[in-house]
Scaffold this motif. Structure first.
Motif, short mmCIF file in Angstrom:
data_model
loop_
_atom_site.label_atom_id
_atom_site.label_comp_id
_atom_site.label_asym_id
_atom_site.label_seq_id
_atom_site.Cartn_x
_atom_site.Cartn_y
_atom_site.Cartn_z
N ASP A 189 -4.18 29.55 7.69
CA ASP A 189 -4.04 30.85 7.03
C ASP A 189 -2.58 31.29 7.02
O ASP A 189 -2.19 32.16 6.25
N ALA A 202 -3.96 39.42 5.72
CA ALA A 202 -5.01 38.42 5.47
C ALA A 202 -6.39 39.02 5.72
O ALA A 202 -7.34 38.77 4.96
N LYS A 226 -9.40 39.45 2.93
CA LYS A 226 -10.76 38.92 3.12
C LYS A 226 -11.80 40.01 3.01
O LYS A 226 -12.87 39.83 2.45
N SER A 227 -11.48 41.19 3.56
CA SER A 227 -12.39 42.32 3.50
C SER A 227 -12.61 42.77 2.06
O SER A 227 -13.72 43.08 1.65
N LYS A 279 -14.93 40.32 0.31
CA LYS A 279 -16.33 40.54 0.73
C LYS A 279 -16.92 41.74 0.01
O LYS A 279 -18.06 41.73 -0.40
#
Length: 200
Positions: A122, A188, A192-193, A196
């Motif tokens: 990442d 990061a 990602k949140s 989602k």
């Protein structure tokens, strides 16, 4: 007996030269500067509760692993290439040193190692430069990740042509690395949140 599973944590790859004596002689930077940078980088990665990924050969990777372990890092991944051109001792070193890693990933050659580390990570921390390190940075262009945090005091220069096509942030001092890693991991996590949220 239960098999341990990789924790759901960000993965940070550490990259840098394996032959520190040769690189230090060429750059004029003391070997200890490389070692200290890698030890500190490993400790920073551990403090941020990230997984450490590396090719467990020699040099920067092993010093980074030492710093990570001393700071009680949670999980280590050793990438162990099989076949293809490398230094004579590299494969044997990787096989031996990977024994201390929590997880070992193989099934690729030295040709593919650079892309494999980029795809897994990442974020990457660069301590020093070598042919392999430049290749790993270059592969971030085609893999389209990760960002590379490069410790400026551990190399003479990254060519501007490489910087133009990759996502490299130059970090002036090891003391600045902690904050930089924290910022990158926070960004990061937010990304990602957001992904989602869009899929729910």
């Amino acid at each position: 007996m239960k098999t341990r599973r990789r924790p759901n944590l960000p993965v940070i790859g550490i990259i840098g030269p394996t032959n520190l004596r040769r690189i230090a002689a060429a750059s004029g930077i003391p070997e200890q500067t490389y070692r200290d940078g890698a030890l500190a980088a490993g400790a920073v990665i551990a403090r941020h509760r990230a997984i450490l990924a590396m090719v467990p050969d020699r040099g920067i990777a092993m010093s980074g692993l030492q710093g990570y372990s001393s700071a009680k890092g949670q999980w280590t991944i050793g990438l162990v290439p099989e076949g293809g051109p490398s230094d004579a001792v590299a494969t044997a070193n990787c096989l031996e040193n990977a024994a201390v890693c929590d997880e070992i990933i193989g099934g690729f050659t030295w040709h593919h190692q650079h892309a494999a580390l980029c795809e897994l990570s990442d974020l990457m921390v660069c301590v020093g430069l070598s042919c392999g390190t430049i290749t790993e940075i270059a592969w971030t262009k085609w893999v389209r990740k990760p960002r590379v945090l490069a410790l400026r005091e551990t190399f003479s220069a990254i060519p501007v042509e490489i910087l133009a096509e990759t996502d490299v942030t130059l970090i002036d001092r090891i003391d600045d690395l902690d904050a930089a890693v924290g910022r990158e991991l926070e960004l990061a996590a937010k990304a990602k949140s957001a992904i989602k949220s869009e899929t729910v």
